[in-house]
Design a protein around this motif. Structure first.
Motif, PDB file in Angstrom:
ATOM      1  N   ARG A   5      31.233  43.839  58.332  1.00 53.02           N
ATOM      2  CA  ARG A   5      31.957  43.790  59.612  1.00 53.02           C
ATOM      3  C   ARG A   5      31.794  42.427  60.282  1.00 53.02           C
ATOM      4  O   ARG A   5      32.752  41.883  60.823  1.00 53.02           O
ATOM      5  N   ALA A   6      30.592  41.881  60.230  1.00 52.12           N
ATOM      6  CA  ALA A   6      30.344  40.585  60.862  1.00 52.12           C
ATOM      7  C   ALA A   6      31.149  39.476  60.186  1.00 52.12           C
ATOM      8  O   ALA A   6      31.772  38.646  60.862  1.00 52.12           O
ATOM      9  N   PHE A   7      31.144  39.459  58.847  1.00 55.51           N
ATOM     10  CA  PHE A   7      31.886  38.419  58.131  1.00 55.51           C
ATOM     11  C   PHE A   7      33.389  38.575  58.333  1.00 55.51           C
ATOM     12  O   PHE A   7      34.101  37.584  58.531  1.00 55.51           O
ATOM     13  N   LEU A   8      33.878  39.814  58.294  1.00 54.59           N
ATOM     14  CA  LEU A   8      35.306  40.038  58.529  1.00 54.59           C
ATOM     15  C   LEU A   8      35.685  39.665  59.963  1.00 54.59           C
ATOM     16  O   LEU A   8      36.772  39.138  60.201  1.00 54.59           O
ATOM     17  N   GLY A   9      34.783  39.914  60.898  1.00 61.31           N
ATOM     18  CA  GLY A   9      35.032  39.509  62.277  1.00 61.31           C
ATOM     19  C   GLY A   9      35.111  37.998  62.409  1.00 61.31           C
ATOM     20  O   GLY A   9      35.961  37.476  63.133  1.00 61.31           O
ATOM     21  N   HIS A  23      29.835  33.961  52.119  1.00 66.86           N
ATOM     22  CA  HIS A  23      28.877  35.054  52.312  1.00 66.86           C
ATOM     23  C   HIS A  23      29.518  36.422  52.049  1.00 66.86           C
ATOM     24  O   HIS A  23      28.863  37.310  51.498  1.00 66.86           O
ATOM     25  N   LEU A  24      30.765  36.576  52.417  1.00 68.22           N
ATOM     26  CA  LEU A  24      31.460  37.829  52.132  1.00 68.22           C
ATOM     27  C   LEU A  24      31.630  37.993  50.617  1.00 68.22           C
ATOM     28  O   LEU A  24      31.388  39.076  50.072  1.00 68.22           O
ATOM     29  N   SER A  26      29.712  36.694  48.306  1.00 68.17           N
ATOM     30  CA  SER A  26      28.376  36.972  47.761  1.00 68.17           C
ATOM     31  C   SER A  26      27.993  38.427  47.974  1.00 68.17           C
ATOM     32  O   SER A  26      27.419  39.069  47.079  1.00 68.17           O
ATOM     33  N   MET A  27      28.320  38.944  49.148  1.00 72.28           N
ATOM     34  CA  MET A  27      28.014  40.338  49.447  1.00 72.28           C
ATOM     35  C   MET A  27      28.802  41.259  48.520  1.00 72.28           C
ATOM     36  O   MET A  27      28.247  42.185  47.950  1.00 72.28           O
ATOM     37  N   TYR A  28      30.089  40.988  48.352  1.00 71.23           N
ATOM     38  CA  TYR A  28      30.903  41.811  47.456  1.00 71.23           C
ATOM     39  C   TYR A  28      30.375  41.744  46.027  1.00 71.23           C
ATOM     40  O   TYR A  28      30.337  42.756  45.323  1.00 71.23           O
ATOM     41  N   LEU A  29      29.943  40.577  45.600  1.00 71.18           N
ATOM     42  CA  LEU A  29      29.375  40.441  44.260  1.00 71.18           C
ATOM     43  C   LEU A  29      28.134  41.309  44.109  1.00 71.18           C
ATOM     44  O   LEU A  29      27.952  41.986  43.095  1.00 71.18           O
ATOM     45  N   SER A  30      27.300  41.327  45.132  1.00 71.57           N
ATOM     46  CA  SER A  30      26.051  42.086  45.057  1.00 71.57           C
ATOM     47  C   SER A  30      26.269  43.597  45.010  1.00 71.57           C
ATOM     48  O   SER A  30      25.406  44.325  44.530  1.00 71.57           O
ATOM     49  N   ILE A  31      27.430  44.060  45.495  1.00 67.80           N
ATOM     50  CA  ILE A  31      27.699  45.501  45.463  1.00 67.80           C
ATOM     51  C   ILE A  31      28.724  45.864  44.381  1.00 67.80           C
ATOM     52  O   ILE A  31      29.236  46.981  44.356  1.00 67.80           O
ATOM     53  N   GLY A  32      29.019  44.907  43.509  1.00 63.13           N
ATOM     54  CA  GLY A  32      29.847  45.185  42.352  1.00 63.13           C
ATOM     55  C   GLY A  32      31.347  45.176  42.575  1.00 63.13           C
ATOM     56  O   GLY A  32      32.092  45.650  41.729  1.00 63.13           O
ATOM     57  N   GLN A  33      31.798  44.643  43.685  1.00 65.47           N
ATOM     58  CA  GLN A  33      33.238  44.556  43.951  1.00 65.47           C
ATOM     59  C   GLN A  33      33.719  43.173  43.507  1.00 65.47           C
ATOM     60  O   GLN A  33      33.939  42.269  44.319  1.00 65.47           O
ATOM     61  N   ALA A  37      35.013  39.820  45.486  1.00 59.62           N
ATOM     62  CA  ALA A  37      34.077  38.696  45.423  1.00 59.62           C
ATOM     63  C   ALA A  37      34.804  37.446  44.956  1.00 59.62           C
ATOM     64  O   ALA A  37      34.675  36.370  45.564  1.00 59.62           O
ATOM     65  N   ARG A  38      35.561  37.573  43.881  1.00 57.71           N
ATOM     66  CA  ARG A  38      36.287  36.426  43.327  1.00 57.71           C
ATOM     67  C   ARG A  38      37.245  35.832  44.353  1.00 57.71           C
ATOM     68  O   ARG A  38      37.320  34.625  44.523  1.00 57.71           O
ATOM     69  N   GLU A  39      37.959  36.680  45.059  1.00 58.16           N
ATOM     70  CA  GLU A  39      38.920  36.222  46.067  1.00 58.16           C
ATOM     71  C   GLU A  39      38.248  35.369  47.142  1.00 58.16           C
ATOM     72  O   GLU A  39      38.709  34.279  47.469  1.00 58.16           O
ATOM     73  N   HIS A  40      37.148  35.869  47.673  1.00 59.75           N
ATOM     74  CA  HIS A  40      36.491  35.158  48.779  1.00 59.75           C
ATOM     75  C   HIS A  40      35.696  33.937  48.292  1.00 59.75           C
ATOM     76  O   HIS A  40      35.661  32.920  48.981  1.00 59.75           O
TER      77      HIS A  40
END
Length: 65
Positions: A5-9, A23-24, A26-33, A37-40
């Motif tokens: 939410r913070a990064f999207l904000g 950072h978004l 990296s976060m997506y990469l860490s949760i397997g999305q 992850a690639r997009e951001h």
């Protein structure tokens, strides 16, 4: 969820903020999305003009290949 939410904000306020994309991604990469992850991470790499985040994003993108 709070970090997301913070990064999207941050991106809502400034869609061209490389650090938020990095950072978004990296976060997506860490949760397997991987697609998100690639997009951001790619966007962070494209936007970063000083190269610090670009190098880090490109290293993470290599992990996705």
């Amino acid at each position: 969820a709070e970090a997301q939410r913070a990064f999207l904000g941050s991106l809502a306020l400034d869609p061209d903020l490389p650090s938020a994309h990095y950072h978004l991604g990296s976060m997506y990469l860490s949760i397997g999305q991987q697609d998100r992850a690639r997009e951001h991470l790619q966007r962070a790499s494209d936007l970063d003009t000083n190269g610090f985040l670009r190098r880090r994003a490109e290293l993470l993108l290599l992990e996705l290949e």
